[in-house]
Scaffold this active site. Structure first.
Site, PDB file in Angstrom:
ATOM      1  N   CYS A 129     -12.292 -14.830   1.578  1.00 19.33           N
ATOM      2  CA  CYS A 129     -11.925 -16.042   0.846  1.00 19.33           C
ATOM      3  C   CYS A 129     -12.044 -15.833  -0.671  1.00 19.33           C
ATOM      4  CB  CYS A 129     -12.759 -17.207   1.366  1.00 19.33           C
ATOM      5  SG  CYS A 129     -12.126 -18.826   0.900  1.00 19.33           S
ATOM      6  N   HIS A 130     -13.012 -16.465  -1.339  1.00 12.47           N
ATOM      7  CA  HIS A 130     -13.227 -16.216  -2.764  1.00 12.47           C
ATOM      8  C   HIS A 130     -14.196 -15.051  -3.001  1.00 12.47           C
ATOM      9  CE1 HIS A 130     -11.682 -20.413  -3.122  1.00 12.47           C
ATOM     10  NE2 HIS A 130     -11.188 -19.970  -4.253  1.00 12.47           N
ATOM     11  N   GLU A 160      -5.304 -22.401  -3.074  1.00  9.92           N
ATOM     12  CA  GLU A 160      -6.039 -22.958  -4.208  1.00  9.92           C
ATOM     13  C   GLU A 160      -5.373 -24.234  -4.715  1.00  9.92           C
ATOM     14  OE1 GLU A 160      -9.135 -23.178  -5.307  1.00  9.92           O
ATOM     15  OE2 GLU A 160      -9.196 -21.021  -5.666  1.00  9.92           O
TER      16      GLU A 160
END
Length: 221
Positions: A129-130, A160
């Site tokens: 993910c991030h 996002e």
């Protein structure tokens, strides 16, 4: 031999405008459970040490399994990254996401050094993910970006924008990874999507955490 996993989590609790943020609990918890079920030894570290803040939004909906909620206790007192002196004891490094990672992982020199040492020792580097925000500043010993020419994925620009948090980010992760020369593969928003390019294993979003963790387990064999 017991396998050792270094999990690096965010200690950032604010976005650009003061919006609260932190770690996405399921991305930590699902991987933690997967690793400990294999009998792996897990070390949880962070830029500042101490408590890794949980993003409240990752607990919304009341659907988080108790087994995952129970892993929150391992985020209460993390080791400071600077205290890790020997990367060679780890068989893999795993970076869970949450928007907090966008603020304290991209410029963390100690993290970059650990990732480089682990990767160049032919050990596993995994992020979901991030979490790949922790990869953007990593240069290999020859000076090239770690991600250059690698097939990978991460939280996409489309995802996002769908969260409407894009304007609070220091940069868009997919865009930055592409700028660094990564072969970025994006699937539909919220699709379970894992990419493995040799020892580099990445997942697109929270839905991909278990796929990434299982690939780590498979490669550790």
């Amino acid at each position: 031999m017991t396998k050792h996993i270094l999990m690096v989590v965010t200690t950032a609790d604010k976005m650009k405008d003061g919006h609260e943020t932190g770690i996405w609990l399921s991305e930590f918890g699902e991987a933690y459970v997967e690793f400990t079920n294999q009998g792996y030894e897990v070390t949880v570290a962070s830029p500042l040490g101490g408590k890794s803040p949980i993003d409240e939004r990752s607990l919304e909906g009341g659907e988080t399994p108790q087994e995952i909620l129970d892993t929150a206790k391992y985020l209460e007192d993390t080791i400071k990254l600077d205290e890790i002196t020997d990367a060679s004891k780890y068989d893999a490094i795993f970076l869970p996401g949450g928007h907090g990672t966008m603020f304290d992982l991209p410029d963390n020199q100690k993290l970059h050094q650990l990732i480089r040492d682990i990767y160049e020792a032919d050990k596993l580097v995994a992020a979901v993910c991030h979490g790949p925000a922790g990869l953007v500043g990593v240069k290999l010993s020859d000076g090239t970006p770690l991600v250059a020419g690698k097939t990978l994925t991460a939280f996409t620009d489309e995802e996002e924008r769908e969260t409407t948090l894009d304007k609070y980010m220091p940069f868009l992760l997919e865009t930055r990874l592409r700028e660094l020369g990564a072969e970025f593969i994006a699937k539909d928003n919220w699709a379970d999507h894992m990419q493995a390019d040799g020892k580099l294993i990445t997942g697109q979003n929270p839905q991909s955490t278990i796929s990434v963790a299982k690939e780590v387990v498979k490669q550790l064999g």
